[in-house]
Design a protein around this motif. Sequence first.
Motif, PDB file in Angstrom:
ATOM      1  N   ALA A  83       0.836  -1.200   0.000  1.00 47.01           N
ATOM      2  CA  ALA A  83       0.000   0.000   0.000  1.00 47.01           C
ATOM      3  C   ALA A  83       0.875   1.255   0.000  1.00 47.01           C
ATOM      4  N   TYR A  84       1.983   1.211   0.736  1.00 51.66           N
ATOM      5  CA  TYR A  84       2.912   2.342   0.716  1.00 51.66           C
ATOM      6  C   TYR A  84       3.512   2.518  -0.673  1.00 51.66           C
ATOM      7  N   ASN A  85       3.757   1.415  -1.356  1.00 51.37           N
ATOM      8  CA  ASN A  85       4.297   1.499  -2.712  1.00 51.37           C
ATOM      9  C   ASN A  85       3.294   2.168  -3.647  1.00 51.37           C
ATOM     10  N   ASN A  86       2.019   1.791  -3.548  1.00 51.93           N
ATOM     11  CA  ASN A  86       1.004   2.416  -4.387  1.00 51.93           C
ATOM     12  C   ASN A  86       0.936   3.917  -4.128  1.00 51.93           C
ATOM     13  N   MET A  87       1.027   4.284  -2.858  1.00 52.86           N
ATOM     14  CA  MET A  87       1.014   5.708  -2.522  1.00 52.86           C
ATOM     15  C   MET A  87       2.210   6.419  -3.147  1.00 52.86           C
ATOM     16  N   CYS A  88       3.382   5.820  -3.022  1.00 54.28           N
ATOM     17  CA  CYS A  88       4.586   6.413  -3.582  1.00 54.28           C
ATOM     18  C   CYS A  88       4.439   6.604  -5.085  1.00 54.28           C
ATOM     19  N   ALA A  89       3.966   5.591  -5.778  1.00 59.07           N
ATOM     20  CA  ALA A  89       3.814   5.677  -7.231  1.00 59.07           C
ATOM     21  C   ALA A  89       2.830   6.783  -7.616  1.00 59.07           C
ATOM     22  N   ALA A  90       1.726   6.892  -6.875  1.00 58.64           N
ATOM     23  CA  ALA A  90       0.732   7.931  -7.171  1.00 58.64           C
ATOM     24  C   ALA A  90       1.293   9.322  -6.880  1.00 58.64           C
ATOM     25  N   TYR A  91       1.997   9.475  -5.755  1.00 55.15           N
ATOM     26  CA  TYR A  91       2.622  10.762  -5.468  1.00 55.15           C
ATOM     27  C   TYR A  91       3.649  11.117  -6.538  1.00 55.15           C
ATOM     28  N   ASN A  92       4.397  10.128  -7.010  1.00 60.89           N
ATOM     29  CA  ASN A  92       5.378  10.380  -8.067  1.00 60.89           C
ATOM     30  C   ASN A  92       4.691  10.884  -9.335  1.00 60.89           C
ATOM     31  N   GLU A  93       3.568  10.304  -9.676  1.00 61.66           N
ATOM     32  CA  GLU A  93       2.831  10.747 -10.865  1.00 61.66           C
ATOM     33  C   GLU A  93       2.367  12.196 -10.721  1.00 61.66           C
ATOM     34  N   GLN A  94       2.133  12.615  -9.486  1.00 59.12           N
ATOM     35  CA  GLN A  94       1.693  13.988  -9.221  1.00 59.12           C
ATOM     36  C   GLN A  94       2.880  14.926  -8.968  1.00 59.12           C
ATOM     37  N   LYS A  95       4.077  14.388  -9.104  1.00 62.83           N
ATOM     38  CA  LYS A  95       5.314  15.144  -8.873  1.00 62.83           C
ATOM     39  C   LYS A  95       5.398  15.688  -7.440  1.00 62.83           C
ATOM     40  N   MET A  96       4.836  14.930  -6.512  1.00 62.68           N
ATOM     41  CA  MET A  96       4.877  15.266  -5.092  1.00 62.68           C
ATOM     42  C   MET A  96       5.986  14.410  -4.480  1.00 62.68           C
ATOM     43  N   TRP A  97       7.216  14.784  -4.817  1.00 65.17           N
ATOM     44  CA  TRP A  97       8.380  13.943  -4.528  1.00 65.17           C
ATOM     45  C   TRP A  97       8.571  13.672  -3.048  1.00 65.17           C
ATOM     46  N   ASP A  98       8.424  14.690  -2.193  1.00 65.88           N
ATOM     47  CA  ASP A  98       8.633  14.487  -0.753  1.00 65.88           C
ATOM     48  C   ASP A  98       7.665  13.458  -0.182  1.00 65.88           C
ATOM     49  N   LYS A  99       6.399  13.551  -0.569  1.00 65.60           N
ATOM     50  CA  LYS A  99       5.417  12.591  -0.076  1.00 65.60           C
ATOM     51  C   LYS A  99       5.687  11.200  -0.648  1.00 65.60           C
ATOM     52  N   GLY A 100       6.118  11.139  -1.901  1.00 64.51           N
ATOM     53  CA  GLY A 100       6.473   9.857  -2.506  1.00 64.51           C
ATOM     54  C   GLY A 100       7.639   9.209  -1.780  1.00 64.51           C
ATOM     55  N   ILE A 101       8.648  10.017  -1.480  1.00 69.48           N
ATOM     56  CA  ILE A 101       9.819   9.518  -0.752  1.00 69.48           C
ATOM     57  C   ILE A 101       9.404   9.000   0.622  1.00 69.48           C
ATOM     58  N   GLU A 102       8.592   9.767   1.317  1.00 71.58           N
ATOM     59  CA  GLU A 102       8.138   9.364   2.651  1.00 71.58           C
ATOM     60  C   GLU A 102       7.370   8.041   2.606  1.00 71.58           C
ATOM     61  N   ALA A 103       6.468   7.901   1.637  1.00 72.64           N
ATOM     62  CA  ALA A 103       5.683   6.665   1.532  1.00 72.64           C
ATOM     63  C   ALA A 103       6.584   5.465   1.245  1.00 72.64           C
ATOM     64  N   CYS A 104       7.530   5.625   0.312  1.00 72.56           N
ATOM     65  CA  CYS A 104       8.411   4.499  -0.018  1.00 72.56           C
ATOM     66  C   CYS A 104       9.351   4.171   1.127  1.00 72.56           C
ATOM     67  N   GLU A 105       9.827   5.174   1.833  1.00 71.82           N
ATOM     68  CA  GLU A 105      10.704   4.887   2.976  1.00 71.82           C
ATOM     69  C   GLU A 105       9.958   4.103   4.051  1.00 71.82           C
ATOM     70  N   LYS A 106       8.678   4.450   4.286  1.00 73.04           N
ATOM     71  CA  LYS A 106       7.882   3.683   5.247  1.00 73.04           C
ATOM     72  C   LYS A 106       7.708   2.247   4.769  1.00 73.04           C
ATOM     73  N   GLY A 107       7.398   2.087   3.491  1.00 71.96           N
ATOM     74  CA  GLY A 107       7.224   0.744   2.944  1.00 71.96           C
ATOM     75  C   GLY A 107       8.498  -0.075   3.005  1.00 71.96           C
ATOM     76  N   LEU A 108       9.625   0.562   2.703  1.00 70.38           N
ATOM     77  CA  LEU A 108      10.903  -0.149   2.740  1.00 70.38           C
ATOM     78  C   LEU A 108      11.344  -0.469   4.168  1.00 70.38           C
ATOM     79  N   SER A 109      10.878   0.312   5.138  1.00 69.82           N
ATOM     80  CA  SER A 109      11.195  -0.036   6.528  1.00 69.82           C
ATOM     81  C   SER A 109      10.481  -1.329   6.931  1.00 69.82           C
ATOM     82  N   ILE A 110       9.386  -1.642   6.256  1.00 73.06           N
ATOM     83  CA  ILE A 110       8.634  -2.869   6.504  1.00 73.06           C
ATOM     84  C   ILE A 110       9.194  -4.016   5.669  1.00 73.06           C
ATOM     85  N   ASN A 111       9.473  -3.718   4.409  1.00 70.09           N
ATOM     86  CA  ASN A 111       9.961  -4.742   3.482  1.00 70.09           C
ATOM     87  C   ASN A 111      11.160  -4.178   2.704  1.00 70.09           C
ATOM     88  N   PRO A 112      12.354  -4.251   3.294  1.00 67.77           N
ATOM     89  CA  PRO A 112      13.529  -3.623   2.679  1.00 67.77           C
ATOM     90  C   PRO A 112      14.003  -4.274   1.384  1.00 67.77           C
TER      91      PRO A 112
END
Length: 131
Positions: A83-112
């Motif tokens: 779910a964090y990955n989906n959020m990151c991808a959607a934020y990336n499409e909106q060029k909301m890089w900081d939010k995308g980075i935050e979502a992916c970092e949370k997801g990677l903390s769960i599944n590195p």
Amino acid sequence: MKKHGMVLVVGIILLALSGMVVGCAKKEGGEDKLQAAIEAVAREKTPENYLTLSLRYYEVKQFDKCIEAAQESIKLKPDFAPAYNNMCAAYNEQKMWDKGIEACEKGLSINPDNQLMKNNLEWATGHKAGK
């Protein structure tokens, strides 16, 4: 000779029209999949159903709704990395890089080891840095 030329032209026109029909079917297929995902969530509000709904919204370029569905998934299952990955991808499409980075970092903390999230994180950080 003229008859062969005319058959070729008609064949090309029919081929082009069939391509248009296939294109319409693909578009409708995306809407059908979205509707099926909406109905699945209405029947049963599970993290997996919300994740699928998130993906379907992403596929039809409804990125805000994609994020909302992913957030609902996370409410039900806070450690649901996809779910964090989906959020990151959607934020990336909106060029909301900081939010995308935050979502992916949370997801990677769960599944590195999730390569897709690593790719999405790299995409976001690269664009944020102007690369």
